[in-house]
Design a protein around this motif. Structure first.
Motif, PDB file in Angstrom:
ATOM      1  N   SER A   1      51.973   8.370 -14.201  1.00  0.00           N
ATOM      2  CA  SER A   1      53.265   8.193 -14.879  1.00  0.00           C
ATOM      3  C   SER A   1      54.061   7.047 -14.276  1.00  0.00           C
ATOM      4  CB  SER A   1      54.075   9.486 -14.832  1.00  0.00           C
ATOM      5  OG  SER A   1      53.390  10.505 -15.529  1.00  0.00           O
ATOM      6  N   THR A   2      53.905   6.857 -12.981  1.00  0.00           N
ATOM      7  CA  THR A   2      54.560   5.713 -12.348  1.00  0.00           C
ATOM      8  C   THR A   2      54.011   4.417 -12.945  1.00  0.00           C
ATOM      9  OG1 THR A   2      54.784   7.002 -10.319  1.00  0.00           O
ATOM     10  CG2 THR A   2      55.066   4.632 -10.124  1.00  0.00           C
ATOM     11  N   LEU A   3      52.705   4.378 -13.127  1.00  0.00           N
ATOM     12  CA  LEU A   3      52.070   3.217 -13.752  1.00  0.00           C
ATOM     13  C   LEU A   3      52.627   3.004 -15.158  1.00  0.00           C
ATOM     14  CD1 LEU A   3      49.754   1.089 -13.472  1.00  0.00           C
ATOM     15  CD2 LEU A   3      48.285   2.736 -14.615  1.00  0.00           C
TER      16      LEU A   3
ATOM     17  N   SER B   1      45.704  10.995 -19.425  1.00  0.00           N
ATOM     18  CA  SER B   1      45.314  12.394 -19.604  1.00  0.00           C
ATOM     19  C   SER B   1      44.511  12.925 -18.426  1.00  0.00           C
ATOM     20  CB  SER B   1      44.486  12.530 -20.883  1.00  0.00           C
ATOM     21  OG  SER B   1      44.108  13.866 -21.074  1.00  0.00           O
ATOM     22  N   HIS B   2      44.648  14.233 -18.214  1.00  0.00           N
ATOM     23  CA  HIS B   2      43.789  14.931 -17.249  1.00  0.00           C
ATOM     24  C   HIS B   2      42.478  15.291 -17.920  1.00  0.00           C
ATOM     25  CE1 HIS B   2      47.610  16.122 -15.245  1.00  0.00           C
ATOM     26  NE2 HIS B   2      46.849  16.102 -14.173  1.00  0.00           N
ATOM     27  N   ASP B   3      42.494  15.316 -19.235  1.00  0.00           N
ATOM     28  CA  ASP B   3      41.414  15.934 -19.987  1.00  0.00           C
ATOM     29  C   ASP B   3      40.328  14.916 -20.338  1.00  0.00           C
ATOM     30  OD1 ASP B   3      39.790  17.116 -21.906  1.00  0.00           O
ATOM     31  OD2 ASP B   3      41.443  18.293 -22.742  1.00  0.00           O
TER      32      ASP B   3
ATOM     33  N   SER C   1      47.982  12.406   2.076  1.00  0.00           N
ATOM     34  CA  SER C   1      49.363  12.216   1.660  1.00  0.00           C
ATOM     35  C   SER C   1      49.603  10.769   1.245  1.00  0.00           C
ATOM     36  CB  SER C   1      50.271  12.585   2.824  1.00  0.00           C
ATOM     37  OG  SER C   1      51.542  12.033   2.612  1.00  0.00           O
ATOM     38  N   ASN C   2      50.420  10.600   0.217  1.00  0.00           N
ATOM     39  CA  ASN C   2      50.780   9.230  -0.154  1.00  0.00           C
ATOM     40  C   ASN C   2      51.995   8.740   0.631  1.00  0.00           C
ATOM     41  OD1 ASN C   2      52.725  10.706  -1.454  1.00  0.00           O
ATOM     42  ND2 ASN C   2      52.087  10.156  -3.528  1.00  0.00           N
ATOM     43  N   ARG C   3      52.345   9.470   1.696  1.00  0.00           N
ATOM     44  CA  ARG C   3      53.388   8.977   2.604  1.00  0.00           C
ATOM     45  C   ARG C   3      52.790   8.149   3.735  1.00  0.00           C
ATOM     46  NH1 ARG C   3      58.234  11.827   1.718  1.00  0.00           N
ATOM     47  NH2 ARG C   3      57.807  13.297   0.043  1.00  0.00           N
TER      48      ARG C   3
ATOM     49  N   SER D   1      46.819  15.132 -10.490  1.00  0.00           N
ATOM     50  CA  SER D   1      48.272  15.138 -10.423  1.00  0.00           C
ATOM     51  C   SER D   1      48.776  14.385  -9.195  1.00  0.00           C
ATOM     52  CB  SER D   1      48.755  16.589 -10.393  1.00  0.00           C
ATOM     53  OG  SER D   1      50.150  16.612 -10.456  1.00  0.00           O
ATOM     54  N   GLY D   2      49.749  13.527  -9.392  1.00  0.00           N
ATOM     55  CA  GLY D   2      50.362  12.811  -8.279  1.00  0.00           C
ATOM     56  C   GLY D   2      49.694  11.497  -7.921  1.00  0.00           C
ATOM     57  N   CYS D   3      48.631  11.119  -8.654  1.00  0.00           N
ATOM     58  CA  CYS D   3      47.907   9.893  -8.292  1.00  0.00           C
ATOM     59  C   CYS D   3      48.629   8.638  -8.769  1.00  0.00           C
ATOM     60  CB  CYS D   3      46.475   9.918  -8.806  1.00  0.00           C
ATOM     61  SG  CYS D   3      46.343   9.730 -10.593  1.00  0.00           S
ATOM     62  N   GLY D   4      49.685   8.813  -9.575  1.00  0.00           N
ATOM     63  CA  GLY D   4      50.484   7.636  -9.946  1.00  0.00           C
ATOM     64  C   GLY D   4      50.409   7.236 -11.416  1.00  0.00           C
TER      65      GLY D   4
HETATM   66  N1  LIG Z   1      61.371   8.925  -8.683  1.00  0.00           N
HETATM   67  C1  LIG Z   1      60.568   9.299  -7.703  1.00  0.00           C
HETATM   68  N2  LIG Z   1      61.012   9.458  -6.437  1.00  0.00           N
HETATM   69  C2  LIG Z   1      60.193   9.825  -5.436  1.00  0.00           C
HETATM   70  N3  LIG Z   1      58.880  10.066  -5.592  1.00  0.00           N
HETATM   71  C3  LIG Z   1      58.375   9.927  -6.830  1.00  0.00           C
HETATM   72  C4  LIG Z   1      59.174   9.546  -7.958  1.00  0.00           C
HETATM   73  N4  LIG Z   1      58.375   9.505  -9.063  1.00  0.00           N
HETATM   74  C5  LIG Z   1      57.154   9.834  -8.643  1.00  0.00           C
HETATM   75  N5  LIG Z   1      57.133  10.094  -7.310  1.00  0.00           N
HETATM   76  C6  LIG Z   1      55.959  10.452  -6.504  1.00  0.00           C
HETATM   77  O1  LIG Z   1      54.998   9.446  -6.717  1.00  0.00           O
HETATM   78  C7  LIG Z   1      53.692  10.003  -6.789  1.00  0.00           C
HETATM   79  C8  LIG Z   1      53.063   9.669  -8.139  1.00  0.00           C
HETATM   80  O2  LIG Z   1      53.756  10.406  -9.148  1.00  0.00           O
HETATM   81  P1  LIG Z   1      53.373  10.306 -10.695  1.00  0.00           P
HETATM   82  O3  LIG Z   1      54.384  11.085 -11.436  1.00  0.00           O
HETATM   83  O4  LIG Z   1      53.191   8.881 -11.063  1.00  0.00           O
HETATM   84  O5  LIG Z   1      51.965  11.055 -10.733  1.00  0.00           O
HETATM   85  P2  LIG Z   1      51.094  11.497 -11.986  1.00  0.00           P
HETATM   86  O6  LIG Z   1      49.735  10.980 -11.756  1.00  0.00           O
HETATM   87  O7  LIG Z   1      51.784  11.106 -13.251  1.00  0.00           O
HETATM   88  O8  LIG Z   1      51.075  13.089 -11.825  1.00  0.00           O
HETATM   89  P3  LIG Z   1      50.998  14.219 -12.971  1.00  0.00           P
HETATM   90  O9  LIG Z   1      49.565  14.263 -13.413  1.00  0.00           O
HETATM   91  O10 LIG Z   1      51.404  15.469 -12.231  1.00  0.00           O
HETATM   92  O11 LIG Z   1      51.942  13.846 -14.063  1.00  0.00           O
HETATM   93  C9  LIG Z   1      53.864  11.498  -6.554  1.00  0.00           C
HETATM   94  O12 LIG Z   1      53.666  11.742  -5.182  1.00  0.00           O
HETATM   95  C10 LIG Z   1      55.309  11.749  -6.926  1.00  0.00           C
HETATM   96  O13 LIG Z   1      55.826  12.840  -6.237  1.00  0.00           O
END
Ligand SMILES: Nc1ncnc2c1ncn2[C@@H]1O[C@H](COP(=O)(O)OP(=O)(O)OP(=O)(O)O)[C@@H](O)[C@H]1O
Ligand code: SF4
Ligand SMILES: [Mg+2]
Length: 317
Positions: free
Chosen positions: A61-63, A207-209, A272-274, A56-59
């Motif tokens: 959905s952003t991708l 997927s996580h799975d 942290s990704n900050r 979770s949080g590795c990016g």
């Molecule tokens: N709109 C946004 N504004 C600020 N931070 C964001 C935004 N969208 C995602 N993030 C951050 O970017 C990072 C990647 O998020 P992302 O949703 O891509 O992760 P993920 O791998 O899809 O996680 P999950 O498995 O929980 O769905 C996380 O730290 C998240 O908090």
């Protein structure tokens, strides 16, 4: 895609980074940034199912958002045949409860992507909805209901029909079965399989799975802190993970204590990704780390770890 067939790239990401501003000072300037993606290179081949895994949080959905053109990357380039064509790309989300408009009747929900882009009469849209409902195993008489009147599995069928409505080339499936019971999961995966064969669809399957990934995907990319740390043929990657993080993720950590490499993984917090590490992003959690790992790591031959080859040799004995 069968071996020997020429490569046909539908989407390509080149050196993509995404930063989200976070916090603000008295002038309204961001005090920090979330580094969600950090230099992602990725190609998607027509007709394949490409898996994306990582915690979770590795990016992930952003991708997906960048692939779909819904999010403009801070840096890098998205290209490929599907990149310039909105209707060529669709997405199915994890939670069809929140992703489907609850105030629309199902036939409207299904044809919404078409309605938004093409001039079609109500009758044409209705006919399309009937056809797509049949494809995904929904009965025609349910089309006038609202999404909340359906079970989770059926709602996901609605979401799939909706994704198909614009006749896309590529569908991004973001945890499409994670919210479903195991038996329903299998039905949805089978449906996706069938539809892919019938329509030569390209899937990007998040997927996580691992078992779902291994069932569905020909290729898989493993993400960590907004980077791809390993990518390759799913069968061999899952059987013989090369990156220490992939090994951790798959729980197939080799016991190398006798070689003096010590405990595999340190129990540390997720970095942290900050504030990104300057060298290998996995440094603090990896007990194979050496001085060389303090240098930035490149993705070479599908793995982002300068010790991968050496570790594989050690593990092989
Ligand atoms: N709109 C946004 N504004 C600020 N931070 C964001 C935004 N969208 C995602 N993030 C951050 O970017 C990072 C990647 O998020 P992302 O949703 O891509 O992760 P993920 O791998 O899809 O996680 P999950 O498995 O929980 O769905 C996380 O730290 C998240 O908090
Ligand atoms: S580069 Fe070093 S720290 Fe990073 S994963 Fe490989 S061995 Fe571990
Ligand atoms: Mg996500």
């Amino acid at each position: 895609m069968s071996a020997g067939k020429t490569r046909d790239t539908v989407l390509e990401l080149s050196d993509i980074s995404v930063r989200f501003p976070s916090g603000s000072d008295w002038l309204g300037r961001p005090t920090s940034h979330v580094h969600a993606l950090n230099g992602v290179d990725l190609d998607v081949q027509r007709g394949e199912t490409l898996g994306i895994v990582g915690e979770s949080g590795c990016g992930k959905s952003t991708l997906a958002q960048v692939l779909l053109g819904l999010l403009q990357p801070s840096e890098g380039l998205v290209s490929g045949a599907a990149a310039s064509d909105e209707s060529a790309l669709q997405i199915v989300f994890q939670d069809p409860q929140s992703s489907l408009n609850s105030r629309m009747r199902v036939w409207r929900v299904i044809t919404e992507p078409v309605f938004a882009r093409q001039r079609k009469s109500t009758m044409e849209l209705r006919r399309l909805a009937v056809e797509l409902a049949a494809k995904v195993g929904l009965r025609e008489e349910t089309l006038d209901r609202y999404p909340h009147e359906f079970s989770g599995g059926q709602r996901q069928r609605i979401a799939i029909a909706r994704a198909l409505s614009s006749d896309p080339d590529v569908i991004v499936l973001d945890e499409p079965t994670s919210a479903l019971d195991i038996s329903v999961q299998a039905q949805i995966l089978n449906l996706l399989d069938e539809l892919q064969r019938e329509r030569s669809l390209t899937y990007i399957f998040i997927s996580h799975d691992i078992s779902v990934i291994s069932h569905m995907c020909r290729r898989v990319a493993v993400m960590y802190l907004g980077q791809i740390v390993e990518i390759g043929d799913a069968a061999s990657l899952l059987a013989h993970p090369r990156h220490p993080y992939t090994q951790l993720l798959l729980g197939s950590v080799p016991t190398l204590e006798e070689d003096g490499l010590g405990e595999f993984i340190e129990e540390t917090e997720l970095p942290s990704n900050r504030r990104l590490p300057s060298g290998c992003f996995f440094f603090d959690r990896c007990s194979f780390a050496t001085e060389a790992c303090r240098q930035p790591q490149q993705l070479i031959d599908g793995v982002r770890c300068c010790r991968a080859e050496e570790l594989a040799l050690t593990a092989a004995g």
